[in-house]
Motif scaffolding. Structure first.
Motif, PDB file in Angstrom:
ATOM      1  N   MET A  20       0.821  -1.202   0.000  1.00  0.00           N
ATOM      2  CA  MET A  20       0.000   0.000   0.000  1.00  0.00           C
ATOM      3  C   MET A  20       0.859   1.258   0.000  1.00  0.00           C
ATOM      4  O   MET A  20       0.577   2.241  -0.707  1.00  0.00           O
ATOM      5  N   PRO A  32      -3.433  -0.434   5.487  1.00  0.00           N
ATOM      6  CA  PRO A  32      -4.868  -0.722   5.362  1.00  0.00           C
ATOM      7  C   PRO A  32      -5.716  -0.110   6.464  1.00  0.00           C
ATOM      8  O   PRO A  32      -6.891   0.186   6.249  1.00  0.00           O
ATOM      9  N   THR A  44      -6.414   3.758   5.456  1.00  0.00           N
ATOM     10  CA  THR A  44      -6.935   4.041   4.114  1.00  0.00           C
ATOM     11  C   THR A  44      -8.396   3.635   3.968  1.00  0.00           C
ATOM     12  O   THR A  44      -8.935   3.705   2.867  1.00  0.00           O
ATOM     13  N   THR A 102      -9.519   0.635   4.235  1.00  0.00           N
ATOM     14  CA  THR A 102      -9.648  -0.746   3.760  1.00  0.00           C
ATOM     15  C   THR A 102     -10.249  -1.645   4.836  1.00  0.00           C
ATOM     16  O   THR A 102     -11.173  -2.429   4.570  1.00  0.00           O
ATOM     17  N   ALA A 104     -13.774  -4.396   0.727  1.00  0.00           N
ATOM     18  CA  ALA A 104     -12.452  -3.802   0.935  1.00  0.00           C
ATOM     19  C   ALA A 104     -11.847  -3.317  -0.370  1.00  0.00           C
ATOM     20  O   ALA A 104     -11.204  -2.256  -0.413  1.00  0.00           O
ATOM     21  N   THR A 149     -10.879   0.507  -1.025  1.00  0.00           N
ATOM     22  CA  THR A 149      -9.510   0.889  -1.364  1.00  0.00           C
ATOM     23  C   THR A 149      -9.460   1.679  -2.660  1.00  0.00           C
ATOM     24  O   THR A 149      -8.702   2.656  -2.778  1.00  0.00           O
ATOM     25  N   GLY A 163      -7.326   9.564   4.661  1.00  0.00           N
ATOM     26  CA  GLY A 163      -7.658   8.163   4.885  1.00  0.00           C
ATOM     27  C   GLY A 163      -8.309   7.927   6.235  1.00  0.00           C
ATOM     28  O   GLY A 163      -9.254   7.127   6.345  1.00  0.00           O
ATOM     29  N   VAL A 168      -3.817  -3.809  -5.254  1.00  0.00           N
ATOM     30  CA  VAL A 168      -5.063  -3.513  -4.546  1.00  0.00           C
ATOM     31  C   VAL A 168      -5.801  -4.798  -4.189  1.00  0.00           C
ATOM     32  O   VAL A 168      -6.350  -4.929  -3.087  1.00  0.00           O
ATOM     33  N   VAL A 192      -3.966  -6.446  -1.183  1.00  0.00           N
ATOM     34  CA  VAL A 192      -4.227  -5.727   0.073  1.00  0.00           C
ATOM     35  C   VAL A 192      -5.654  -5.981   0.550  1.00  0.00           C
ATOM     36  O   VAL A 192      -5.893  -6.228   1.747  1.00  0.00           O
ATOM     37  N   SER A 193      -6.615  -5.947  -0.357  1.00  0.00           N
ATOM     38  CA  SER A 193      -8.018  -6.123   0.021  1.00  0.00           C
ATOM     39  C   SER A 193      -8.278  -7.538   0.537  1.00  0.00           C
ATOM     40  O   SER A 193      -8.932  -7.727   1.570  1.00  0.00           O
ATOM     41  N   SER A 197      -6.571  -8.093   3.980  1.00  0.00           N
ATOM     42  CA  SER A 197      -7.294  -7.392   5.041  1.00  0.00           C
ATOM     43  C   SER A 197      -8.578  -8.128   5.399  1.00  0.00           C
ATOM     44  O   SER A 197      -8.909  -8.302   6.583  1.00  0.00           O
TER      45      SER A 197
END
Length: 340
Positions: free
Chosen positions: A90, A101, A104, A106, A137, A141, A163, A248, A251-252, A255
């Protein structure tokens, strides 16, 4: 994955991209050795004894080790490693050291998606709820990235502030929905990252997060170049849009998997990448394994402290790491970086 491969001539000359250097391999081996020691210590800490002597004398101790202690230790390692990897990805995509996360939106978007899935279809299996949280998420994001693009690059501190405000709005929406549906207790559980409920059969989704972190390492060079900015990346032949989309998604999904399994863990993705970057720089081919091992090791230490400070009761690992991470991040802000 073929589309994400960099142009070898373009990437091979930037900061030694390619195989990890000798010093990086030494750091990786040292981190793995320390992590193994911490993992072994984590398996013997608790109310009931699981020492080698107890394992030989008591069959229930061996059962406790296999059902609870080893799964819990693995869950902590996977969570710390994957959240640290998600944080560094990220930061490179947004080109800001103050994001993760948790700053932001997320995590809040994932909780909102999980809450909506619980309300609309409470009988859904946990994997389906995780997919709902991951989709939420991902959308959250993407909205943050769109907001970050409108912030002047000369104002880097505005990015995490935006964020935090954005995440606060999503958290308020989730809190309002949970209050109306009498689900505030579930929301509180998701907000508190802890591992006391981890047992064999209830943490295996985290292996998917570990797989995603491994895929991220395969394209570590692309993430390093993407951190130079869109124009520079495209000039070097990188397909910036595809790398951004892949980052992305990683990360999503990470998370969502962590929130569904153990809850929110603050500062892991913020402190660990900054700490490693001060020492090793920003070449992810060298530093990403160290980032993962450091995140896993620090979270293991916090989890063990949570078990020891008020034994036989536990303090959630997220609470311990929140205090430790906030203090460590303030120290890093006040001290000049060691790596030029």
């Amino acid at each position: 994955m073929q589309a994400l491969r960099p142009v070898a001539e373009a990437t091979g000359s930037i900061s030694g991209l390619g195989r990890p250097g000798r010093s990086a391999r030494g750091a990786i081996c040292l981190c793995l050795f320390v992590l193994m020691l911490l993992a072994g210590l984590s398996c013997v800490i608790g109310v009931n004894q699981t020492s080698p002597l107890a394992l030989l004398q008591d069959p229930e101790a061996a059962q406790l080790l296999l059902i609870s202690r080893i799964p819990r230790t693995l869950a902590v390692i996977l969570t710390g490693a994957t959240m640290a990897v998600a944080g560094v990805i990220m930061q490179l995509l947004v080109r800001n050291r103050f994001v993760e996360p948790g700053t932001t939106g997320t995590n809040e978007a994932a909780m909102l998606g999980l809450l909506v899935a619980t309300l609309l279809a409470p009988a859904l299996p946990i994997f389906a709820k995780m997919l709902c949280a991951a989709v939420a998420a991902l959308l959250g994001t993407l909205v943050f990235l769109a907001l970050a693009r409108r912030i002047p690059p000369q104002q880097p501190l505005l990015v995490p502030l935006v964020g935090l405000v954005y995440g606060g709005i999503l958290a308020a929406a989730a809190g309002f929905i949970a209050f109306q549906a009498d689900l505030l207790q579930y929301l509180a559980i998701w907000m508190s990252g802890e591992f006391s409920g981890v047992l064999s059969g209830r943490y295996e989704l985290l292996w998917l997060a570990g797989l995603l972190a491994g895929l991220a390492y395969l394209v570590a060079d692309q993430f390093t170049i993407a951190g130079l900015g869109e124009m520079a990346s495209r000039g070097l032949g990188l397909r910036y849009g595809q790398v951004l989309g892949f980052g992305v998604v990683v990360v999503s999904l990470v998370s969502a998997l962590v929130i569904v399994t153990v809850g929110v863990l603050p500062f892991v993705g913020l402190v660990v990448p900054n700490l490693v970057s001060r020492i090793m720089g920003d070449n992810l081919r060298d530093s990403l394994p160290v980032v993962a091992a450091t995140g896993a090791g620090l979270l293991l230490i916090c989890d063990m402290l949570g078990r020891l400070l008020r034994a036989p009761y536990e303090i959630p690992a997220g609470t311990v790491f929140g205090l430790f991470g906030a203090a460590l991040f303030l120290v890093m802000l006040l001290r000049r970086p060691a790596h030029g």
